[in-house]
Design a protein around this motif. Structure first.
Motif, PDB file in Angstrom:
ATOM      1  N   TYR A   7       8.417  67.372  41.270  1.00  0.00           N
ATOM      2  CA  TYR A   7       9.170  68.516  40.778  1.00  0.00           C
ATOM      3  C   TYR A   7       8.918  69.706  41.700  1.00  0.00           C
ATOM      4  O   TYR A   7       7.905  69.791  42.396  1.00  0.00           O
ATOM      5  N   ASP A   8       9.858  70.644  41.687  1.00  0.00           N
ATOM      6  CA  ASP A   8       9.806  71.787  42.598  1.00  0.00           C
ATOM      7  C   ASP A   8       8.869  72.866  42.081  1.00  0.00           C
ATOM      8  O   ASP A   8       8.543  72.923  40.889  1.00  0.00           O
ATOM      9  N   LYS A   9       8.465  73.744  42.976  1.00  0.00           N
ATOM     10  CA  LYS A   9       7.641  74.884  42.579  1.00  0.00           C
ATOM     11  C   LYS A   9       8.484  75.856  41.750  1.00  0.00           C
ATOM     12  O   LYS A   9       9.708  75.946  41.907  1.00  0.00           O
ATOM     13  N   GLU A  10       7.823  76.569  40.880  1.00  0.00           N
ATOM     14  CA  GLU A  10       8.479  77.559  40.029  1.00  0.00           C
ATOM     15  C   GLU A  10       8.301  78.940  40.641  1.00  0.00           C
ATOM     16  O   GLU A  10       7.200  79.326  41.018  1.00  0.00           O
ATOM     17  N   THR A  11       9.387  79.691  40.759  1.00  0.00           N
ATOM     18  CA  THR A  11       9.325  81.047  41.298  1.00  0.00           C
ATOM     19  C   THR A  11      10.046  81.994  40.350  1.00  0.00           C
ATOM     20  O   THR A  11      10.894  81.582  39.559  1.00  0.00           O
ATOM     21  N   SER A  12       9.714  83.273  40.447  1.00  0.00           N
ATOM     22  CA  SER A  12      10.366  84.257  39.588  1.00  0.00           C
ATOM     23  C   SER A  12      10.529  85.575  40.333  1.00  0.00           C
ATOM     24  O   SER A  12       9.718  85.933  41.196  1.00  0.00           O
ATOM     25  N   ASP A  13      11.602  86.265  39.988  1.00  0.00           N
ATOM     26  CA  ASP A  13      11.875  87.617  40.483  1.00  0.00           C
ATOM     27  C   ASP A  13      11.967  88.526  39.265  1.00  0.00           C
ATOM     28  O   ASP A  13      12.672  88.210  38.296  1.00  0.00           O
ATOM     29  N   ALA A  14      11.273  89.655  39.326  1.00  0.00           N
ATOM     30  CA  ALA A  14      11.215  90.504  38.139  1.00  0.00           C
ATOM     31  C   ALA A  14      11.217  91.978  38.517  1.00  0.00           C
ATOM     32  O   ALA A  14      10.767  92.368  39.599  1.00  0.00           O
ATOM     33  N   PHE A  15      11.744  92.794  37.612  1.00  0.00           N
ATOM     34  CA  PHE A  15      11.582  94.243  37.743  1.00  0.00           C
ATOM     35  C   PHE A  15      11.317  94.812  36.356  1.00  0.00           C
ATOM     36  O   PHE A  15      11.700  94.245  35.339  1.00  0.00           O
ATOM     37  N   GLU A  16      10.625  95.946  36.350  1.00  0.00           N
ATOM     38  CA  GLU A  16      10.227  96.585  35.100  1.00  0.00           C
ATOM     39  C   GLU A  16      10.325  98.088  35.267  1.00  0.00           C
ATOM     40  O   GLU A  16       9.983  98.640  36.311  1.00  0.00           O
ATOM     41  N   LEU A  17      10.798  98.763  34.239  1.00  0.00           N
ATOM     42  CA  LEU A  17      10.910 100.211  34.221  1.00  0.00           C
ATOM     43  C   LEU A  17      10.286 100.709  32.930  1.00  0.00           C
ATOM     44  O   LEU A  17      10.668 100.264  31.840  1.00  0.00           O
ATOM     45  N   GLY A  18       9.307 101.607  33.058  1.00  0.00           N
ATOM     46  CA  GLY A  18       8.614 102.027  31.849  1.00  0.00           C
ATOM     47  C   GLY A  18       8.053 103.425  31.949  1.00  0.00           C
ATOM     48  O   GLY A  18       8.313 104.172  32.902  1.00  0.00           O
ATOM     49  N   PHE A  19       7.261 103.798  30.959  1.00  0.00           N
ATOM     50  CA  PHE A  19       6.665 105.132  30.920  1.00  0.00           C
ATOM     51  C   PHE A  19       5.294 105.055  30.259  1.00  0.00           C
ATOM     52  O   PHE A  19       4.991 104.142  29.487  1.00  0.00           O
ATOM     53  N   ASN A  20       4.457 106.024  30.588  1.00  0.00           N
ATOM     54  CA  ASN A  20       3.169 106.234  29.932  1.00  0.00           C
ATOM     55  C   ASN A  20       3.067 107.715  29.595  1.00  0.00           C
ATOM     56  O   ASN A  20       3.434 108.569  30.417  1.00  0.00           O
ATOM     57  N   SER A  21       2.574 108.034  28.427  1.00  0.00           N
ATOM     58  CA  SER A  21       2.458 109.436  28.041  1.00  0.00           C
ATOM     59  C   SER A  21       1.196 109.659  27.225  1.00  0.00           C
ATOM     60  O   SER A  21       0.727 108.760  26.521  1.00  0.00           O
ATOM     61  N   VAL A  22       0.651 110.861  27.342  1.00  0.00           N
ATOM     62  CA  VAL A  22      -0.526 111.284  26.589  1.00  0.00           C
ATOM     63  C   VAL A  22      -0.148 112.534  25.806  1.00  0.00           C
ATOM     64  O   VAL A  22       0.304 113.531  26.388  1.00  0.00           O
ATOM     65  N   LEU A  23      -0.326 112.497  24.492  1.00  0.00           N
ATOM     66  CA  LEU A  23       0.082 113.585  23.623  1.00  0.00           C
ATOM     67  C   LEU A  23      -1.076 114.025  22.735  1.00  0.00           C
ATOM     68  O   LEU A  23      -2.122 113.364  22.678  1.00  0.00           O
ATOM     69  N   ALA A  24      -0.866 115.135  22.024  1.00  0.00           N
ATOM     70  CA  ALA A  24      -1.823 115.628  21.027  1.00  0.00           C
ATOM     71  C   ALA A  24      -3.224 115.754  21.617  1.00  0.00           C
ATOM     72  O   ALA A  24      -4.206 115.258  21.041  1.00  0.00           O
ATOM     73  N   ASP A  25      -3.307 116.420  22.781  1.00  0.00           N
ATOM     74  CA  ASP A  25      -4.599 116.655  23.443  1.00  0.00           C
ATOM     75  C   ASP A  25      -5.351 115.354  23.720  1.00  0.00           C
ATOM     76  O   ASP A  25      -6.581 115.291  23.596  1.00  0.00           O
ATOM     77  N   GLY A  26      -4.614 114.310  24.061  1.00  0.00           N
ATOM     78  CA  GLY A  26      -5.242 113.051  24.425  1.00  0.00           C
ATOM     79  C   GLY A  26      -5.517 112.115  23.277  1.00  0.00           C
ATOM     80  O   GLY A  26      -5.994 110.998  23.482  1.00  0.00           O
ATOM     81  N   ARG A  27      -5.201 112.527  22.057  1.00  0.00           N
ATOM     82  CA  ARG A  27      -5.476 111.669  20.902  1.00  0.00           C
ATOM     83  C   ARG A  27      -4.393 110.618  20.667  1.00  0.00           C
ATOM     84  O   ARG A  27      -4.593 109.675  19.917  1.00  0.00           O
ATOM     85  N   LEU A  28      -3.244 110.796  21.288  1.00  0.00           N
ATOM     86  CA  LEU A  28      -2.139 109.862  21.098  1.00  0.00           C
ATOM     87  C   LEU A  28      -1.605 109.418  22.456  1.00  0.00           C
ATOM     88  O   LEU A  28      -1.288 110.241  23.312  1.00  0.00           O
ATOM     89  N   ARG A  29      -1.507 108.106  22.636  1.00  0.00           N
ATOM     90  CA  ARG A  29      -0.973 107.549  23.873  1.00  0.00           C
ATOM     91  C   ARG A  29       0.219 106.646  23.546  1.00  0.00           C
ATOM     92  O   ARG A  29       0.133 105.805  22.650  1.00  0.00           O
ATOM     93  N   LEU A  30       1.301 106.827  24.285  1.00  0.00           N
ATOM     94  CA  LEU A  30       2.490 106.001  24.122  1.00  0.00           C
ATOM     95  C   LEU A  30       2.846 105.368  25.461  1.00  0.00           C
ATOM     96  O   LEU A  30       2.752 106.017  26.504  1.00  0.00           O
ATOM     97  N   ASN A  31       3.247 104.111  25.423  1.00  0.00           N
ATOM     98  CA  ASN A  31       3.739 103.462  26.630  1.00  0.00           C
ATOM     99  C   ASN A  31       4.824 102.474  26.235  1.00  0.00           C
ATOM    100  O   ASN A  31       4.789 101.884  25.156  1.00  0.00           O
ATOM    101  N   GLY A  32       5.777 102.327  27.111  1.00  0.00           N
ATOM    102  CA  GLY A  32       6.875 101.409  26.838  1.00  0.00           C
ATOM    103  C   GLY A  32       7.506 100.943  28.126  1.00  0.00           C
ATOM    104  O   GLY A  32       7.293 101.527  29.197  1.00  0.00           O
ATOM    105  N   ALA A  33       8.302  99.886  28.046  1.00  0.00           N
ATOM    106  CA  ALA A  33       8.931  99.343  29.242  1.00  0.00           C
ATOM    107  C   ALA A  33      10.095  98.445  28.845  1.00  0.00           C
ATOM    108  O   ALA A  33      10.117  97.867  27.758  1.00  0.00           O
TER     109      ALA A  33
END
Length: 237
Positions: A7-33
């Motif tokens: 069987y052949d080798k498996e390959t993949s092409d990928a891209f991702e777009l996301g964000f990271n944020s720090v709120l409430a004086d560092g007490r809350l962190r949000l990330n998504g993609a």
């Protein structure tokens, strides 16, 4: 079916777009993609059955598309007390499958439709050098197909002997959603930790893996472990 000795080798092409944020004086962190992945020659282990018996083979799915989104949040509620949650939704699709062309358009095998994890952590000092730690997690895994053939039927080996009666229903090869609770508690010092754990606290019954072979009358099932209790120790140098 078109089956090769290798069987052949498996390959993949990928891209991702996301964000990271720090709120409430560092007490809350949000990330998504959001992400998009194209897999070429995805390797897939399956069984073929017939009058020859059972043939175990690794075949290639020519093209598979995976696209989805994920979101995570960490909230420091109070000193030593943290809540967190993370989820993922996935849309998968078999684009081309020369081994089984009629499966094109089905979902990618072994790819859960969604996952969710909700947890809480506690770290509290019990002395100047030792902290008490506690962690609780709830993990939800969405519906998952284990074969490229899905809401379809196949002629089975039994049809050779009982014409018209030997039909395999592949719609039963999907695992339903399930959730389990894991707990951890222990002590931690400088360079060491001692932790007790309980996995699957409520002894939820679920399937870890399914290798479908309904064309031969059933499937090979690996049940998920029921409640596991243990202790682990670690040292760093």
């Amino acid at each position: 079916p078109v089956i090769q000795d290798d069987y052949d080798k498996e390959t993949s092409d990928a891209f991702e777009l996301g964000f990271n944020s720090v709120l409430a004086d560092g007490r809350l962190r949000l990330n998504g993609a959001i992400y998009h992945t194209k897999v070429t020659d995805m390797q897939f282990f399956e069984f073929y059955t017939g009058t020859f018996g059972i043939l175990r083979v690794v075949s290639n799915i020519d093209k598979v598309r995976l696209m989805g989104a994920e979101l995570g949040v960490v909230w420091k509620v109070a000193p030593g007390f943290t809540l967190d949650a993370g989820g993922n939704v996935l849309d998968s699709k078999i684009i081309t499958n020369s081994v089984r062309p009629d499966t094109e358009g089905n979902k990618s095998p072994y790819s859960a439709d969604y996952t969710l994890n909700v947890g809480a952590s506690v770290i509290q000092p019990v002395s100047d050098r030792v902290d008490f730690t506690f962690r609780a997690d709830y993990r939800l895994t969405g519906p998952t197909w284990f074969h490229v053939v899905q809401d379809q039927q196949r002629r089975t080996i039994f049809d050779v002997f009982y014409p018209g009666l030997g039909t395999a229903d592949y719609s039963q090869t999907r695992r339903d959603a399930y959730g389990i609770v894991n707990l951890r508690a222990g002590l931690k010092g400088e360079g060491w930790h001692l932790t007790g754990f309980v996995n699957n606290f409520f002894k939820k019954r679920y399937l870890e893996e399914v290798i479908p072979a309904p064309e031969f009358g059933g499937a090979f099932l690996t049940p998920g472990a029921l409640r596991q209790i243990g202790v682990e120790a670690g040292f760093s140098f």
